[in-house]
Design an enzyme around this catalytic site. Structure first.
Site, mmCIF file in Angstrom:
data_model
loop_
_atom_site.group_PDB
_atom_site.id
_atom_site.type_symbol
_atom_site.label_atom_id
_atom_site.label_comp_id
_atom_site.label_asym_id
_atom_site.label_seq_id
_atom_site.Cartn_x
_atom_site.Cartn_y
_atom_site.Cartn_z
ATOM 1 C CB THR A 1 1.882 6.151 11.089
ATOM 2 O OG1 THR A 1 1.408 7.449 10.766
ATOM 3 C CG2 THR A 1 1.019 5.121 10.399
ATOM 4 C CB CYS A 26 13.875 8.955 7.181
ATOM 5 S SG CYS A 26 14.800 7.860 6.102
ATOM 6 C CE LYS A 63 -1.592 2.671 3.162
ATOM 7 N NZ LYS A 63 -1.563 3.942 2.420
HETATM 8 P P1 NAD Z 1 2.953 8.571 7.563
HETATM 9 O O1 NAD Z 1 3.233 7.789 8.794
HETATM 10 O O2 NAD Z 1 1.978 9.673 7.623
HETATM 11 O O3 NAD Z 1 2.408 7.612 6.411
HETATM 12 C C1 NAD Z 1 3.150 6.502 5.950
HETATM 13 C C2 NAD Z 1 2.195 5.476 5.397
HETATM 14 O O4 NAD Z 1 1.368 4.963 6.441
HETATM 15 C C3 NAD Z 1 1.237 5.983 4.325
HETATM 16 O O5 NAD Z 1 1.136 4.978 3.329
HETATM 17 C C4 NAD Z 1 -0.060 6.146 5.097
HETATM 18 O O6 NAD Z 1 -1.216 6.058 4.284
HETATM 19 C C5 NAD Z 1 0.010 4.980 6.055
HETATM 20 N N1 NAD Z 1 -0.831 5.105 7.258
HETATM 21 C C6 NAD Z 1 -1.202 6.225 7.899
HETATM 22 N N2 NAD Z 1 -1.931 5.919 9.004
HETATM 23 C C7 NAD Z 1 -1.991 4.578 9.058
HETATM 24 C C8 NAD Z 1 -2.564 3.648 9.978
HETATM 25 N N3 NAD Z 1 -3.229 4.049 11.070
HETATM 26 N N4 NAD Z 1 -2.378 2.331 9.762
HETATM 27 C C9 NAD Z 1 -1.672 1.900 8.704
HETATM 28 N N5 NAD Z 1 -1.116 2.721 7.781
HETATM 29 C C10 NAD Z 1 -1.277 4.042 7.962
HETATM 30 O O7 NAD Z 1 4.379 9.038 7.051
HETATM 31 P P2 NAD Z 1 4.723 9.981 5.801
HETATM 32 O O8 NAD Z 1 4.308 11.366 6.178
HETATM 33 O O9 NAD Z 1 4.204 9.374 4.555
HETATM 34 O O10 NAD Z 1 6.300 9.878 5.748
HETATM 35 C C11 NAD Z 1 7.139 10.743 6.428
HETATM 36 C C12 NAD Z 1 7.735 10.061 7.638
HETATM 37 O O11 NAD Z 1 8.358 8.850 7.253
HETATM 38 C C13 NAD Z 1 8.821 10.881 8.305
HETATM 39 O O12 NAD Z 1 8.672 10.824 9.709
HETATM 40 C C14 NAD Z 1 10.102 10.170 7.894
HETATM 41 O O13 NAD Z 1 11.187 10.387 8.754
HETATM 42 C C15 NAD Z 1 9.650 8.766 7.851
HETATM 43 N N6 NAD Z 1 10.532 7.965 6.990
HETATM 44 C C16 NAD Z 1 11.345 7.036 7.583
HETATM 45 C C17 NAD Z 1 12.224 6.305 6.812
HETATM 46 C C18 NAD Z 1 13.136 5.283 7.431
HETATM 47 O O14 NAD Z 1 13.664 4.454 6.707
HETATM 48 N N7 NAD Z 1 13.329 5.269 8.730
HETATM 49 C C19 NAD Z 1 12.278 6.516 5.444
HETATM 50 C C20 NAD Z 1 11.438 7.455 4.872
HETATM 51 C C21 NAD Z 1 10.556 8.177 5.668
#
Ligand code: NAD
Length: 474
Positions: free
Chosen positions: A228, A280, A173
């Site tokens: 999340t 990230c 997803k």
């Molecule tokens: P997000 O947590 O808002 O969303 C990520 C994904 O989770 C999306 O596909 C979203 O639809 C889904 N989602 C949201 N709520 C959910 C729920 N309750 N249950 C299941 N899925 C759900 O994150 P974002 O804004 O898309 O990404 C940015 C964040 O990701 C930043 O904090 C960044 O640091 C982090 N990130 C981490 C890495 C890593 O490898 N550690 C890499 C890239 C980004």
């Protein structure tokens, strides 16, 4: 099958294209124009995808490893064959400029090919004439993969490649903000993978929650925010799903006074602002020794002035917009908080009214350690420069965060830099370089930056259970 990358976006369920009754809009963040309609999966479609992955699992997991590896390598070939289309679409939906799109799509090809070479060794604890005791790795089953909007293709491949090599099937997803490339990936892979091995479904956060709570899904691999991640961990507890969580970070970079200021300034600029800082592992807090603070700050500002922010599709653009309105508004709020609290801006800080989610490169002069621009993960081009004069103090400040994703230390004194690096609470610490990733190097966060590892044999192992076989032939 002939696939047009720029229209007709469909999900992939059980090896076939799937439309939906409702859709939502995909925007180009550089223009705010609607560029496509994204299918919004119903609960029944999610059920169908999970059922398909479950059906496909016995045959896929029983296939010889070499065949699964070959098919994963072919995913890389398929991406390479459509690389131009992927890069253009990635820029249109995510905003990143050409160079960033090349890095992400090129990286995705390399990852498929390299992960396809990996395998997990069996451990033999005992082997006699009458008895063997072996521990081998077996796939977990149906995996749910959830990805964010900053590197939608590469981070999906980081999950697809090891999950499939290890013998699992998957429901993927993508973020609702950047679903287009992922949907096309699903479509082109229909010709390569057996039905059900990789299902791609698009929808909002509810769809993610249905997936993480589904009793037939045995593992969730998630990349996204820490907030999340916490919800996913709770929801995965229903059937004790395995989880890999790659979450947020607030990475410190520590710069000692012996560096070559000009050279290091350029490296630090990209460390902080690559992908418009929607990264990230971007350097998000820049701790600079007071002896070189003014010089380095001046060099950073002067280098930043040479970098072109704009529409990623236009030639000459170095950095694109913020990917979505939600993040754009969050960054504007952070800037206004910094202004209200008297922060001094060395560069940027003012968002124009032009169309597009553009936030200028912003550099803030030594804000207080407890200000929001220091404590929070901005996830956008707002960088605080922070002064230090004592190593113990800077190590404590660097570690004073709930996050522990990565960090970097910059110095000509390698021994001193290494001693500092070893004391940073983070999953990756780079010394005098940054953001060098490899399919063969483990990556994962400490503290609230995550659980588990991606990449390398450690990452592959996360898509397996151990099985100990004790065979008595006496
Ligand atoms: P997000 O947590 O808002 O969303 C990520 C994904 O989770 C999306 O596909 C979203 O639809 C889904 N989602 C949201 N709520 C959910 C729920 N309750 N249950 C299941 N899925 C759900 O994150 P974002 O804004 O898309 O990404 C940015 C964040 O990701 C930043 O904090 C960044 O640091 C982090 N990130 C981490 C890495 C890593 O490898 N550690 C890499 C890239 C980004």
């Amino acid at each position: 099958m002939k696939i047009d990358f720029f229209q007709d976006y469909t999900m992939t369920i059980d090896g076939a294209p799937a439309k939906s009754n409702t859709t939502f809009d995909a925007f180009n963040p550089a223009t705010e124009e609607v560029i496509a309609k994204i299918p919004d999966a119903s609960r029944a479609q999610l059920e169908a995808a999970v059922a398909s992955a479950k059906r496909a699992f016995p045959a896929w997991s029983a296939r010889p490893l070499a065949e699964r590896q070959a098919l994963v390598a072919k995913i890389g070939d398929a991406i390479e064959a459509r690389a131009e289309d992927f890069m253009r679409l990635l820029t249109m939906e995510q905003g990143k400029a050409r160079k960033g799109a090349e890095w992400e799509i090129g990286g995705s090809v390399i990852w498929c090919r390299e992960i396809a070479k990996q395998e997990l060794p069996m451990h033999v604890a005992e082997r006699t004439e009458t008895r063997t005791v072996e521990t081998r790795r077996v796939p977990v089953g149906v995996v749910g993969a959830i990805t964010p909007w900053n590197f939608p293709v590469l981070l999906a491949i980081w999950k697809i490649a090891p999950a499939l090599v290890a013998g699992n099937t998957m429901i993927l997803k993508p973020s609702p903000y950047t679903a287009l490339c992922t949907l096309k990936l699903g479509e082109i892979l229909c010709d390569i993978l057996p039905p059900g091995v990789l299902n791609v479904v698009s929808g909002g956060n509810d769809l993610g929650a249905w997936l993480t709570g589904h009793p037939d899904v045995r593992k969730i691999s998630f990349t996204g925010s820490t907030a999340t991640g916490r919800k996913i961990m709770a929801s995965a507890s229903g059937n004790l799903k395995r989880i890999t969580l790659e979450l947020g970070g607030n990475d410190p970079a520590i710069v000692l006074p012996d560096v070559d200021v000009k050279e290091t300034a350029e490296k630090l600029f990209w460390a902080a602002f690559q992908n418009s800082a929607q990264f990230c592992v971007a350097a998000k807090r820049l701790y600079i020794h007071e002896d070189i603070y003014d010089d380095l700050a001046a060099e950073l500002v002067s280098y930043a002035r040479t970098v072109k922010v704009g529409d990623g599709l236009k030639q000459g653009t170095d950095l694109g917009p913020i990917q979505n309105r939600m993040q754009f508004e969050k960054l504007k709020d952070l800037l206004s908080d910094a202004k209200t609290n008297g922060c001094r801006f060395l560069l940027g800080g003012t968002v124009s009214d032009e169309p597009g989610f553009f936030v200028p490169i912003t550099i803030i002069d030594n804000p207080s350690e407890d200000s929001r621009v220091v404590v929070e993960e901005a996830f956008g081009p707002i960088l605080p420069l922070l002064k230090f004069n004592d190593l113990e103090d800077v190590i404590a400040r660097a570690n004073d965060t709930e996050y522990g994703l990565a960090a970097s230390v910059w110095s000509k004194d390698i021994k001193a830099a290494r001693r500092i690096a070893e004391r940073i609470e983070a999953g990756t610490v780079w010394v005098n370089e940054i953001h060098t990733f490899s399919p063969h190097v483990a990556f994962g966060g400490h503290k609230q930056s995550g659980i588990g590892i991606e990449n390398a044999i450690n990452g592959l192992a996360e898509y397996t259970n151990s099985q100990t076989l004790v065979v008595n032939s006496a």
